[in-house]
Design a protein around this motif. Structure first.
Motif, short mmCIF file in Angstrom:
data_model
loop_
_atom_site.label_atom_id
_atom_site.label_comp_id
_atom_site.label_asym_id
_atom_site.label_seq_id
_atom_site.Cartn_x
_atom_site.Cartn_y
_atom_site.Cartn_z
N VAL A 1 44.14 35.05 37.41
CA VAL A 1 43.26 35.49 38.74
C VAL A 1 44.55 36.15 39.49
O VAL A 1 44.21 37.06 40.28
CB VAL A 1 42.58 34.46 39.24
N GLY A 2 45.53 35.49 39.54
CA GLY A 2 46.75 35.92 39.99
C GLY A 2 47.29 37.16 39.99
O GLY A 2 47.51 38.37 40.80
N ILE A 3 47.14 37.71 38.70
CA ILE A 3 47.80 38.81 38.12
C ILE A 3 46.44 39.95 38.60
O ILE A 3 46.65 41.10 38.95
CB ILE A 3 47.64 38.91 36.71
N LEU A 4 45.02 39.61 38.34
CA LEU A 4 44.24 40.44 38.76
C LEU A 4 44.25 40.89 40.41
O LEU A 4 44.00 41.98 40.78
CB LEU A 4 42.93 39.97 38.43
N SER B 1 45.21 44.64 44.49
CA SER B 1 45.78 45.10 46.09
C SER B 1 46.49 46.08 45.89
O SER B 1 46.97 46.85 46.89
CB SER B 1 46.46 43.83 46.35
N ASP B 2 47.33 46.42 44.68
CA ASP B 2 48.28 47.65 44.61
C ASP B 2 47.74 48.33 43.57
O ASP B 2 48.03 48.32 42.34
CB ASP B 2 49.71 47.21 44.54
N PRO B 3 47.14 49.54 43.73
CA PRO B 3 46.66 50.26 42.60
C PRO B 3 47.79 51.10 41.84
O PRO B 3 48.68 51.30 42.56
CB PRO B 3 45.73 51.49 43.37
#
Length: 295
Positions: A58-61, A66-68
């Motif tokens: 979830v943190g990686i997602l 948040s940063d495309p």
């Protein structure tokens, strides 16, 4: 105990005085013998590992959303200014393949043999290093190989990125993802304080005197290979359009650019002569390009 010397007399044992047979196998105690310090693997321990894995995922997602990812322009095979670069974790391999002993005739050595040695070494390491010592300074061979590998990967990564930045500076190139992001911000800013839509780009100027004989000379010249048959150029690659070039340069200035070059464009006069054009043809071409004005 025996009461007589008869062979068929019943023997009664008092207590258990027999010596137990020794066994090298010591039965391992069950996890329940250590209350609060151990647990069953399935499902307790496995469930905890899954929960930790889900939190990390979830943190990686969240970071991805948040940063495309930086994106450049659509692929253009005619863009000779584009410098392809892999992701950062492949830079060391990218740099390795630039050296003479891992490219050209030795490309199989660089792309197959070297990776096979590296990954094969990782696979056989547990079988070669069977020592029970866990402290790295007590395992000099394994620790030395690990340190050398990390130093080599770090060095190749830094060298690859340094060469890339130097090449960008020499060719005066702005990476496509940076240029596209700047254009996006500029488009948002041109929408005004009210946050309206960005202004539509102005329509390109039309070709002036398209039936002029010099237009046929243009199609035979080297200009068409970069600026295109419609004089639109490739702005995304730093190649300007020739439509409206007459608003910026007159005939003499265009002739000077053809002979001496400008910016990333090299001199084109000699190349055009080699293609069969005469000096008079190039002069007519410069006159026709000077006519290309927006109004």
């Amino acid at each position: 105990m025996a009461h007589g010397h008869k062979s068929d007399e019943k023997i009664v044992y008092v207590g258990d005085s027999r010596v137990r047979a020794k066994s090298s196998h010591i039965p391992q105690p069950d996890y329940s013998a250590f209350p609060g310090k151990s647990e069953v693997f399935i499902p307790n321990f496995l469930l905890k590992e899954w929960m930790v894995g889900v939190v990390v995922l979830v943190g990686i997602l969240v970071l991805v959303v948040s940063d495309p990812a930086p994106l450049g322009y659509p692929a253009d095979p005619t863009n000779t200014q584009f410098i392809p670069m892999p992701d950062w974790y492949f830079l060391f391999m990218y740099q390795l393949l630039k050296y003479p002993y891992t490219s050209d005739k030795f490309v199989v050595f660089g792309t197959v043999i070297v990776p096979a040695i590296m990954f094969g070494g990782l696979m056989v390491a547990p079988f070669l290093d069977t020592g029970k010592e866990r402290r790295f300074y007590r395992r000099p061979i394994a620790s030395l190989l690990m340190i050398l590998t990390l130093v080599a990967c770090t060095y190749l990564t830094v060298v690859s990125w340094t060469h890339y930045e130097k090449e960008l500076e020499e060719k005066n190139i702005i990476p496509e993802h940076i240029k596209r992001e700047e254009e996006l911000h500029a488009g948002k800013g041109s929408g005004g304080e009210g946050g309206g839509a960005a202004k539509k780009p102005a329509a390109a100027a039309a070709i002036v005197a398209a039936d002029d004989p010099a237009a046929e000379i243009y199609k035979k010249a080297t200009c068409v290979s970069c600026h295109g048959g419609e004089l639109k150029g490739m702005p995304s690659s730093g190649i300007p359009a020739l439509r409206g070039v007459g608003d910026k340069h007159n005939k003499d200035e265009i002739m000077n650019i053809i002979k001496k070059g400008q910016g990333n464009m090299a001199a084109q006069y000699d190349d055009n002569i080699k293609k069969g054009l005469t000096d008079a043809d190039i002069t007519k071409l410069a006159e026709w390009l000077a006519k290309q004005k927006k109004e």
